[in-house]
Design an enzyme around this catalytic site. Structure first.
Site, PDB file in Angstrom:
ATOM      1  N   GLY A   1      24.875  44.447  13.464  1.00 19.61           N
ATOM      2  CA  GLY A   1      24.197  44.094  12.270  1.00 19.61           C
ATOM      3  C   GLY A   1      23.566  45.099  11.422  1.00 19.61           C
ATOM      4  O   GLY A   1      24.103  46.251  11.316  1.00 19.61           O
TER       5      GLY A   1
ATOM      6  N   ASP B   1      34.172  50.995  23.508  1.00 20.67           N
ATOM      7  CA  ASP B   1      34.208  51.072  22.261  1.00 20.67           C
ATOM      8  C   ASP B   1      33.770  52.378  21.855  1.00 20.67           C
ATOM      9  O   ASP B   1      32.991  52.855  21.026  1.00 20.67           O
ATOM     10  CB  ASP B   1      33.089  49.939  21.616  1.00 20.67           C
TER      11      ASP B   1
END
Length: 370
Positions: free
Chosen positions: A89, A210
C-alpha cells in the site's frame, strides 16, 4: 533467537498479482496449486474484526494503535507526508510520542513510517497479517522494527521505525548528489546478509522470498535493514526439501527453480542476494528496458564478465570512478556468480556468503554473529 516464529503458526500467504513493484520492475504471480485459494471461513474472518484479531500472534513488543491516532500522526495522510508506494500500500511519514504512542507535531517525538493497505481485498489482509506476525515475532538489528499496527473496521495499517536514508534502490538508481562509495556498498551488502542469515538460521526458519534493492532500507549510518515481509514463508520442516507454492515476486530477482516449478528454499533467497550483489557492482537495475537488447537483463549480460578478472571492469558502476579495490571487486563478483548458480545445490548458504563479505570488511574476522 528465542523469539523466533513458532513453526505451527499459520502465517502463510497466497499473494495476488501486482502490476509493478515500487521500482517499476514487473511483478508476477503464477498459481501452481489450488490449496492457496482463500476459504469462505478465511474470507469471513477478514470482514469480522474479532476473528481477524484472533489471527494476530501475541507479542509484548507490538502496540495496537487506533486509526485516528495514525491519521493525526500523518496529518490525515497528507501528500507532504507521503514516502512511497509498494505492493502492500501507501507509506506515509508520521510522528508519535515514543512513550504513549499518541500523535505529536511534525518534528517532535519519534518519526515513524505508516503503511496503509490499499484495498479491502482478502489477499491484502493476508499480506498485512503476514507482516504483523513475522515482524512481531522476529527481532534483529538488520530487520526493520515493527512498532505497532491498526486493525479497525476495514482499516489495516502497520507502523515501522522510520529509515532516514530510504531504500538501497533509491541510492543506486536514482539521481543522488553523492553516489554510494565502495565501502558503503559492502557495508550494505553485509548488513542485508546478516538479516537473511538470521531468518534462515532461526529456530523456525523463514524464507524471505522478496529480497531486492527496494526492500533494503538504510538508517542514518547506512546500516541495512530488511523490510516488507508480505511474501515471507515458513521454511521446509522434517524430511521436506522445499516448500511448494505459487510464484510471487519481482521479475529478475527470483531463482529459476522457483519460477519454473514453484519450489522454494532458502537457496532461493541466495539467488536473489546474488542479483542484488550484481546491482551493487554495476549500478544497473535487474531489468532495464532502456538498454540495448543484450544488456536489458542484468544477470544474462553480466555473468560472462564475472568469470574473467580482466573483463570485470566492463560491468563496474561508472559512478564509482574506479575507486574500488580490484581484488575486493573480484571477490564480490565471484561470490555473486556462486549465488547465481542455475542449480540451487551449487549455491552457498547465506552463512558462507556473510563470512566472505565480513572478511572484506575485516580480513582478520573469520566468524560471524547473527
Amino acid at each position: 533467537m528465542g523469539n523466533c516464529l513458532d513453526s505451527s503458526a499459520k502465517v502463510d500467504t497466497a499473494q495476488s498479482s501486482h502490476a509493478t513493484s515500487g521500482s517499476g520492475v514487473p511483478k508476477f504471480s503464477i498459481r501452481t496449486d489450488r490449496s492457496s485459494a482463500p476459504s469462505s471461513r478465511a474470507i469471513q474472518s477478514f470482514s469480522d474484526k474479532s476473528n481477524a484479531s484472533s489471527e494476530i500472534l501475541s507479542s509484548p513488543n507490538l502496540k495496537a494503535l487506533t486509526f485516528n491516532e495514525l491519521k493525526n500522526s500523518t496529518r490525515n495522510f497528507c501528500p507532504d507526508s507521503f514516502l512511497g508506494e509498494g505492493g502492500f500500500g501507501y507509506v506515509f511519514k508520521g510522528w508519535i510520542d515514543e512513550y504513549n504512542f499518541s500523535a505529536t507535531k511534525p518534528g517532535s517525538g519519534m518519526a515513524v513510517a505508516v503503511k496503509k493497505l490499499k484495498s479491502e481485498r482478502f489477499q491484502g489482509h493476508k499480506k498485512w497479517l503476514t507482516e504483523v506476525n513475522y515482524f512481531g515475532q522476529l527481532h534483529h538489528p538488520n530487520l526493520v522494527k515493527l512498532i505497532g499496527y491498526c486493525l479497525e473496521g476495514e482499516n489495516r495499517l502497520l507502523v515501522y521505525q522510520f529509515m532516514p536514508k530510504g531504500s538501497l534502490e533509491n541510492h543506486l538508481f536514482k539521481r543522488e548528489p553523492q553516489p554510494l562509495s565502495w565501502e558503503i556498498r559492502i557495508k550494505v551488502a553485509t548488513g542485508a546478509a546478516r538479516g537473511l542469515c538470521f531468518l534462515h538460521e532461526a529456530k523456525s526458519p523463514v524464507i524471505y522470498r522478496d529480497f531486492k534493492a527496494s526492500n533494503i532500507l538504510l538508517d542514518a549510518e547506512f546500516n541495512a535493514k530488511l523490510a516488507d515481509y508480505g511474501l515471507a514463508k515458513a521454511g521446509p520442516t522434517g524430511d521436506r526439501t522445499h516448500v511448494s507454492t505459487q510464484v510471487s515476486g519481482t521479475h529478475g530477482y527470483a531463482a529459476p527453480e522457483y519460477v519454473t516449478k514453484g519450489r522454494l528454499t532458502a537457496k532461493s533467497d541466495v539467488y536473489s542476494f546474488g542479483v542484488v550483489l550484481l546491482e551493487l557492482l554495476s549500478g544497473r537495475r535487474v531489468v532495464d528496458r532502456t538498454k540495448v537488447d543484450t544488456q536489458q537483463i542484468l544477470v544474462d549480460w553480466a555473468i560472462p564478465y564475472l568469470r574473467d578478472k580482466r573483463c570485470l571492469f566492463r560491468i563496474m558502476d561508472t559512478k564509482l570512478e574506479g575507486q574500488y579495490p580490484q581484488k575486493g571487486a573480484y571477490t564480490v563478483a565471484t561470490l555473486a556468480l556462486k549465488c547465481l548458480s542455475a542449480e540451487a545445490k551449487f549455491r552457498p548458504k547465506m552463512a558462507e556468503v556473510l563470512t566472505t563479505l565480513e572478511q572484506l570488511v575485516n580480513p582478520k574476522k573469520t566468524r560471524f554473529v547473527i
